[in-house]
Design an enzyme around this catalytic site. Structure first.
Site: not given
Ligand SMILES: NC(=O)c1ccc[n+]([C@@H]2O[C@H](COP(=O)([O-])OP(=O)(O)OC[C@H]3O[C@@H](n4cnc5c(N)ncnc54)[C@H](O)[C@@H]3O)[C@@H](O)[C@H]2O)c1
Length: 254
Positions: A164, A168
């Site tokens: 994740y 990002k």
């Protein structure tokens, strides 16, 4: 002014065409409402078709111009079909919010290559495919704005969130590069950097997630992020491109 009282909203997006990925619930649903309240024609896309259809019905009952359509952001063929649909109906796109995202918590040691790749496909490649597919329509806008939803786990590390956080962080680099490539076409590209937001994404997080590290000691409401998205989408942000708008209750100030 309450955040849902659209009589009191500014009306900065009259006539603008807006596309929001991950628009069935959470922040994407709040962005759909806010952009429509400011006068935009909004198309929300997602893979949660029942929720998206119900959301559009609810917002239409409030006289907001929001429609729903299925789109899996990882599918180039679906993006191409969506481009053709928008080209037929509107001939342009003014606002693209790459908001769809998923999270998976695992140590690096336990992460499977399949899950790692899936997170990158949705969170990072989804935004790439979306922007790539929509560039011809964004060029026709004259005041196009692209907003890529990153996270505080982009600029900072987050144990247990390797895929994740990598996706990002990647979105930040992608946004800056897209801003440089597309400035001459009049397309602004910025990244939104939310802290903890109360949505289904983090409903299962233990011990309040990042609340203990957040100086304001709470999560944001989705509407607090939508206010930032509406600003970036509007001409109020006409000199902003390649930037990161941090909305994190002070998390990054520590
Ligand atoms: N909630 C938070 O604390 C937080 C913090 C920082 C950043 N974010 C980011 O904000 C964005 C919105 O998340 P949210 O908090 O509203 O969570 P959410 O889970 O409520 O919404 C995410 C939406 O993306 C959709 N989606 C997932 N995979 C998709 C795919 N392949 N194609 C199309 N749509 C897909 C989901 O169905 C869902 O509707 C995400 O990118 C997330 O990473 C969330």
């Amino acid at each position: 002014m309450t955040q849902d009282n659209h009589d009191a909203m500014p009306c900065r997006l009259k006539g603008r065409i807006a596309l929001i990925t991950g628009g069935s619930r959470g922040q994407g649903a709040a962005h759909a409402r806010r952009l429509a309240q400011e006068g935009a024609h909004v198309l929300a896309v997602d893979i949660l078709d029942d929720e998206g259809t119900a959301l559009a019905r609810t917002l239409q009952a409030e006289n907001l111009d929001v429609t729903y359509r299925h789109l899996d952001v990882t599918r180039k063929d679906e993006w191409t079909a969506l481009h053709d649909h928008l080209a037929d109906i509107h001939g342009k796109l003014d606002i693209l919010v790459n908001n769809a995202g998923i999270v998976h918590i695992s140590t690096i040691e336990d992460e499977t290559p399949e899950t790692w790749q899936h997170i990158l496909n949705v969170n990072l490649s989804g935004a790439f495919l979306g922007l790539q597919s929509m560039i011809p329509l964004l060029r026709k806008s004259g005041h196009a704005s692209v907003i890529n939803t990153s996270s505080i786990f982009g600029p900072s590390g987050a144990p247990g969130y390797s895929a994740y956080a990598t996706s990002k962080a990647g979105l930040l680099g992608f946004s800056r590069t897209a801003a440089l490539e597309l400035a001459a076409d009049g397309i602004r590209v910025n990244a939104l950097v939310p802290g903890g937001v109360s949505t289904p994404l983090n409903a299962a997080e233990k011990e309040g997630g990042v609340i203990p590290e957040t100086p304001l000691r709470r999560r944001a409401t989705p509407q607090e992020l939508s206010a930032a998205v509406a600003f970036l989408a509007s001409d109020d942000a006409s000199f902003m491109t390649g930037a990161e708008l941090v909305v994190d209750g002070g998390f990054s100030a520590r």
